[in-house]
Scaffold this motif. Structure first.
Motif, PDB file in Angstrom:
ATOM      1  N   VAL A 161      48.245  35.905  38.695  1.00  0.00           N
ATOM      2  CA  VAL A 161      47.943  34.474  38.867  1.00  0.00           C
ATOM      3  C   VAL A 161      48.903  33.842  39.867  1.00  0.00           C
ATOM      4  O   VAL A 161      48.505  33.114  40.782  1.00  0.00           O
ATOM      5  CB  VAL A 161      48.017  33.738  37.512  1.00  0.00           C
ATOM      6  N   GLY A 162      50.216  34.120  39.688  1.00  0.00           N
ATOM      7  CA  GLY A 162      51.205  33.539  40.596  1.00  0.00           C
ATOM      8  C   GLY A 162      50.980  33.950  42.036  1.00  0.00           C
ATOM      9  O   GLY A 162      51.059  33.114  42.957  1.00  0.00           O
ATOM     10  N   LEU A 163      50.691  35.235  42.238  1.00  0.00           N
ATOM     11  CA  LEU A 163      50.473  35.713  43.606  1.00  0.00           C
ATOM     12  C   LEU A 163      49.155  35.227  44.177  1.00  0.00           C
ATOM     13  O   LEU A 163      49.053  34.973  45.394  1.00  0.00           O
ATOM     14  CB  LEU A 163      50.533  37.245  43.623  1.00  0.00           C
ATOM     15  N   MET A 164      48.135  35.072  43.345  1.00  0.00           N
ATOM     16  CA  MET A 164      46.864  34.500  43.824  1.00  0.00           C
ATOM     17  C   MET A 164      47.061  33.058  44.280  1.00  0.00           C
ATOM     18  O   MET A 164      46.481  32.613  45.281  1.00  0.00           O
ATOM     19  CB  MET A 164      45.806  34.570  42.723  1.00  0.00           C
ATOM     20  N   LEU A 165      47.874  32.295  43.553  1.00  0.00           N
ATOM     21  CA  LEU A 165      48.191  30.921  43.970  1.00  0.00           C
ATOM     22  C   LEU A 165      48.997  30.916  45.264  1.00  0.00           C
ATOM     23  O   LEU A 165      48.753  30.103  46.158  1.00  0.00           O
ATOM     24  CB  LEU A 165      48.968  30.201  42.864  1.00  0.00           C
ATOM     25  N   LEU A 166      49.967  31.838  45.348  1.00  0.00           N
ATOM     26  CA  LEU A 166      50.847  31.886  46.518  1.00  0.00           C
ATOM     27  C   LEU A 166      50.104  32.330  47.766  1.00  0.00           C
ATOM     28  O   LEU A 166      50.349  31.805  48.865  1.00  0.00           O
ATOM     29  CB  LEU A 166      52.006  32.849  46.225  1.00  0.00           C
TER      30      LEU A 166
END
Length: 397
Positions: A161-166
């Protein structure tokens, strides 16, 4: 009770902890990919829910079917560690294929190879846990390994999730990052644990000799039967991801559904495993089935997002109540020198039923909608509860 739980935790051999951390690292790697893979297949590659169900079911069942051969081989060789290392290595080295995949055929191939690796490593690893642990700590040891495994299963989707947002929903970039913890798990297993003495000192026998197979008694085959019918009730978690999408959860946050499920799983697996060392494992398994029925009903309702979350919480509780306990039940009734074979047959039966369950789930989803999928799952839970009640009446528990 709390003091007993802590004492049990301290008494678990260090090698079991290492196996748990190995599982955790590989699960971080795998779940970074698997929490996004159904969405990647549906949105980027344009596949149907039926095809997702078939791929997931075949992949999961392939892992379980391969376990029978790795289990028998570990019994015959008297060695388990390097079979497990081979399986973890295969899983790690297939991760880049997901990042490079431009067609459903490549995804399908990578998914199958990844699960073959899981099949090679899973049975020797579980047999090592049983070899390393005294009977009075068996439920706690399997529960601990499941808890650490589940920590990886929610850290992975959180990272996704964090990397998809980033990276603005860049699936492939996330898949590349997933390669790192996979390689670390292989290194930790290869250099961080020694082969249990039990494996090298136990007399080696051919597991396929009829005299040996007969030593797997009726009590063992009853556990296999219960586990198989139970597997029909719990199809792939890919359908939780699709249910979240069906409930209009934003695509970036859908992996948080798997995060929530695995947090509950991680928090509950060890306490319930420890509890199963002191009360009937079959009784706890029955409670787990009741949790799954509650999950299926909540997920079938398709109401407010809070109902979806409630269903996911119940799903996580049922995992914590059942997965480690089923493994402990197999270890309880299997002869020491046939533990790999016993876990292998158990997983073969579960693998075949998992394929059937996931294909049925995908067909029901496409033909009658998501609610029908979960309601039929609840029906299979009822059948499994009936088998458990028959087991209680026969006095086998």
């Amino acid at each position: 009770m709390k003091e007993m739980t802590l004492l049990s935790l301290r008494a678990i051999p260090i090698s079991v902890w290492v196996l748990g951390f190995v599982s955790m690292l590989m699960d971080i790697s795998s779940e970074m990919i698997h929490s996004l893979l159904p969405l990647f297949m549906v949105t980027t590659l344009g596949t149907s829910a039926l095809l997702v169900g078939f791929i997931e079911g075949l992949a999961q069942s392939t892992a379980l079917i391969v376990k029978i051969f790795s289990g028998m081989l570990s019994d015959y060789l008297g060695k388990r560690k390097w079979l497990a290392v081979t399986g973890y290595a295969l899983g790690a080295f297939t991760k880049p294929v997901f990042a490079l995949a431009s067609s459903i055929e490549l995804v399908f191939t990578a998914r199958l190879l990844d699960r073959v690796g899981k099949g090679i490593r899973g049975t020797p690893r579980d047999a090592m846990v049983a070899d390393l642990t005294p009977p009075e700590l068996r439920g706690a040891a399997f529960g601990l390994r499941q808890s650490l495994d589940s920590i990886g299963a929610f850290v992975g989707p959180l990272l996704a999730v964090g990397l998809m947002l980033l990276w603005a929903n860049d699936f492939r970039a996330v898949f590349w990052v997933a390669v790192i913890p996979g390689i670390l798990s292989v290194l930790l297993l290869a250099f961080g644990i020694s082969e249990p003495d039990t494996c090298s000192t136990t007399k080696r026998t051919n597991p396929l000799v009829m005299a040996n197979l007969k030593r797997l008694n009726n009590q063992y085959w009853w556990v296999v039967c219960i586990g198989s019918v139970f597997t029909l009730a719990r199809f792939s978690e890919a359908f939780l991801v699709l249910r979240a999408q069906d409930s209009s959860v934003p695509i970036t946050y859908i992996p948080l559904i798997i995060v929530l499920m695995n947090i509950i799983y991680a928090l509950s697996a060890y306490p319930f495993g420890h509890l199963s060392d002191h009360i009937s494992r079959y009784k706890l398994l029955g409670y787990g089935l009741l949790m799954l029925i509650c999950a299926d009903i909540a997920l079938a309702i398709n109401g407010h997002w809070s109902v979806l979350l409630l269903g996911v919480v119940f799903w996580g509780l049922h995992m914590g109540l059942t997965q480690g306990i089923l493994a402990a039940l197999v270890a309880d009734v299997a002869p020491q020198d046939l533990r790999g074979t016993a876990f292998g047959f158990f997983n073969l039966a579960s693998g075949l039923t998992l394929l059937i369950a996931s294909v049925i789930a995908g067909w029901l989803w496409d033909s009658f909608g998501a609610s029908a999928t979960f309601l039929v799952g609840a029906g299979f839970c009822g059948v499994t509860l009936l088998l458990l009640s028959l087991n209680a009446k026969s006095g086998q528990n």
